[in-house]
Design an enzyme around this catalytic site. Structure first.
Site, PDB file in Angstrom:
ATOM      1  N   THR A  22       0.564  -1.199   0.044  1.00 13.56           N
ATOM      2  CA  THR A  22       0.055   0.052   0.157  1.00 13.56           C
ATOM      3  C   THR A  22       0.917   1.085  -0.034  1.00 13.56           C
ATOM      4  O   THR A  22       1.875   1.058   0.501  1.00 13.56           O
ATOM      5  CB  THR A  22      -0.942   0.027   1.154  1.00 13.56           C
ATOM      6  OG1 THR A  22      -1.543   1.299   1.104  1.00 13.56           O
ATOM      7  CG2 THR A  22      -0.022  -0.100   2.514  1.00 13.56           C
ATOM      8  N   ASN A  24      -0.645   3.882   1.106  1.00 12.17           N
ATOM      9  CA  ASN A  24      -1.202   4.760   2.244  1.00 12.17           C
ATOM     10  C   ASN A  24      -0.383   4.345   3.586  1.00 12.17           C
ATOM     11  O   ASN A  24      -0.568   3.213   4.166  1.00 12.17           O
ATOM     12  CB  ASN A  24      -2.656   4.228   2.226  1.00 12.17           C
ATOM     13  CG  ASN A  24      -3.616   5.028   3.423  1.00 12.17           C
ATOM     14  OD1 ASN A  24      -2.872   5.558   4.297  1.00 12.17           O
ATOM     15  ND2 ASN A  24      -4.748   4.849   2.887  1.00 12.17           N
ATOM     16  N   ASP A  82      -7.775  -5.383   0.227  1.00 16.62           N
ATOM     17  CA  ASP A  82      -8.775  -4.765  -0.721  1.00 16.62           C
ATOM     18  C   ASP A  82     -10.079  -4.766   0.296  1.00 16.62           C
ATOM     19  O   ASP A  82     -10.332  -6.087   0.809  1.00 16.62           O
ATOM     20  CB  ASP A  82      -8.748  -5.313  -2.088  1.00 16.62           C
ATOM     21  CG  ASP A  82      -9.491  -4.499  -2.693  1.00 16.62           C
ATOM     22  OD1 ASP A  82      -9.139  -3.281  -3.283  1.00 16.62           O
ATOM     23  OD2 ASP A  82     -10.519  -4.906  -3.586  1.00 16.62           O
ATOM     24  N   SER A  83     -10.852  -3.846   0.245  1.00 20.61           N
ATOM     25  CA  SER A  83     -12.093  -3.800   0.898  1.00 20.61           C
ATOM     26  C   SER A  83     -12.853  -2.927   0.316  1.00 20.61           C
ATOM     27  O   SER A  83     -12.679  -1.991  -0.723  1.00 20.61           O
ATOM     28  CB  SER A  83     -11.618  -3.286   2.431  1.00 20.61           C
ATOM     29  OG  SER A  83     -11.070  -1.937   2.499  1.00 20.61           O
ATOM     30  N   GLY A 166     -14.804   6.927   5.510  1.00 20.39           N
ATOM     31  CA  GLY A 166     -15.353   6.137   4.399  1.00 20.39           C
ATOM     32  C   GLY A 166     -17.074   6.278   4.676  1.00 20.39           C
ATOM     33  O   GLY A 166     -17.696   7.034   4.878  1.00 20.39           O
ATOM     34  N   ASP A 168     -18.786   4.781   7.126  1.00 19.05           N
ATOM     35  CA  ASP A 168     -18.950   4.244   8.186  1.00 19.05           C
ATOM     36  C   ASP A 168     -20.293   4.986   8.917  1.00 19.05           C
ATOM     37  O   ASP A 168     -21.107   4.250   9.473  1.00 19.05           O
ATOM     38  CB  ASP A 168     -17.968   4.559   9.405  1.00 19.05           C
ATOM     39  CG  ASP A 168     -16.789   3.622   9.320  1.00 19.05           C
ATOM     40  OD1 ASP A 168     -17.220   2.437   8.783  1.00 19.05           O
ATOM     41  OD2 ASP A 168     -15.801   3.686   9.814  1.00 19.05           O
TER      42      ASP A 168
HETATM   43  P1  IMP Z   1      -9.376   0.057  -0.645  1.00 18.96           P
HETATM   44  O1  IMP Z   1      -9.612  -1.017  -0.073  1.00 18.96           O
HETATM   45  O2  IMP Z   1      -8.264   1.050  -0.328  1.00 18.96           O
HETATM   46  O3  IMP Z   1      -9.397   0.011  -2.132  1.00 18.96           O
HETATM   47  O4  IMP Z   1     -10.556   1.054  -0.294  1.00 18.96           O
HETATM   48  C1  IMP Z   1     -11.773   0.671   0.067  1.00 18.96           C
HETATM   49  C2  IMP Z   1     -13.000   1.501   0.287  1.00 18.96           C
HETATM   50  O5  IMP Z   1     -14.073   1.024   0.730  1.00 18.96           O
HETATM   51  C3  IMP Z   1     -12.401   2.897   0.906  1.00 18.96           C
HETATM   52  O6  IMP Z   1     -12.234   3.769   0.735  1.00 18.96           O
HETATM   53  C4  IMP Z   1     -13.572   3.198   1.920  1.00 18.96           C
HETATM   54  O7  IMP Z   1     -14.512   4.192   1.012  1.00 18.96           O
HETATM   55  C5  IMP Z   1     -14.669   1.599   1.796  1.00 18.96           C
HETATM   56  N1  IMP Z   1     -14.058   1.091   3.299  1.00 18.96           N
HETATM   57  C6  IMP Z   1     -13.351  -0.061   3.568  1.00 18.96           C
HETATM   58  N2  IMP Z   1     -13.461  -0.363   4.626  1.00 18.96           N
HETATM   59  C7  IMP Z   1     -14.200   0.437   5.276  1.00 18.96           C
HETATM   60  C8  IMP Z   1     -14.794   0.715   6.587  1.00 18.96           C
HETATM   61  O8  IMP Z   1     -14.496  -0.074   7.518  1.00 18.96           O
HETATM   62  N3  IMP Z   1     -15.338   1.582   6.899  1.00 18.96           N
HETATM   63  C9  IMP Z   1     -15.941   2.525   5.918  1.00 18.96           C
HETATM   64  N4  IMP Z   1     -15.828   2.219   4.538  1.00 18.96           N
HETATM   65  C10 IMP Z   1     -14.657   1.443   4.334  1.00 18.96           C
END
Ligand code: IMP
Length: 206
Positions: A22, A24, A82-83, A166, A168
């Site tokens: 990452t 970040n 990834d989430s 995000g 939440d």
């Molecule tokens: P990535 O995993 O960095 O590609 O981004 C995943 C996106 O999913 C994030 O920008 C958030 O908007 C959203 N996301 C993932 N996990 C959470 C969480 O725990 N709370 C709120 N939003 C989430």
């Protein structure tokens, strides 16, 4: 999952050098903390590893793609995640595009309003949704293992709470009347999709 070795023999002994795939720094720190300080965690940014394009259609697919890329380029065992949020009434959207629904400014107020508008447009009362977190560990010589944690709940509008990040403020986990953004961060961290994915990883590889 495509693995080139028997995953049961894959372990991560304490002190292993790991690259967190990452750019970040917050995520890299979070990954280090969730791994209980067991490893020497390097970041993709500090090793100058470019971020690959996330072209897969699943969370696991993208986590594997990122971990494999970082392991191949660095020669070090790599961990990627990834989430995102999947909304049942929107056939799983925004899903792997969760980050992109915030636009170039990563405006999640906008992204949450887009979800509400899309649900109204779809004419559905179904407010079920779930967060997913996929984690992939890739070894430079080929093997890769992946884990996925989820938390299910319902969406509520308008957004409530100023904690978390995000999506939440619109997500209430099952059995809760508060959104993730109204909960103490430690309470969220104890039940989150991320915690569940890391628990699986720890059980399998530590
Ligand atoms: P990535 O995993 O960095 O590609 O981004 C995943 C996106 O999913 C994030 O920008 C958030 O908007 C959203 N996301 C993932 N996990 C959470 C969480 O725990 N709370 C709120 N939003 C989430």
């Amino acid at each position: 999952m495509d693995t080139n070795a028997n995953p049961t023999r894959l372990t991560l002994p304490a002190g292993t050098k790991l690259v967190a795939a990452t750019h970040n720094p917050g995520k890299a720190r979070e990954i280090g903390a969730l791994l209980e300080g067991r490893f020497e965690v390097l970041t993709a940014a500090s090793l100058d590893i470019p971020e690959p394009e996330e072209t897969e259609t699943t969370f696991v697919g993208n986590a594997v793609l990122k971990a494999r890329h970082a392991a191949r380029v660095s020669g070090v065992i790599a961990l990627a995640d990834d989430s995102g949020l999947s909304v049942v009434g929107l056939n799983g959207d925004p899903g792997v595009l969760s980050a992109r629904w915030g636009g170039p400014d990563k405006d999640f107020g906008l992204a949450m309003r887009r979800i509400e508008a899309a649900l109204i447009e779809a004419g559905t009362d179904d407010r079920r949704a779930f967060f997913s977190c996929a984690l992939a560990v890739a070894w430079p010589d080929g093997p890769v293992v992946a884990f996925e944690g989820q938390i299910h709940g319902t969406l509520t509008f308008p957004a409530r709470g100023d904690r978390g990040f995000g999506y939440d403020p619109i997500f209430m986990p099952e059995g809760e009347t508060r959104t993730f953004a109204e909960m103490d961060p430690a309470e969220k961290d104890a039940i989150s999709h991320r915690a569940r994915a890391f628990a699986q990883l720890r059980a399998a590889l530590f």
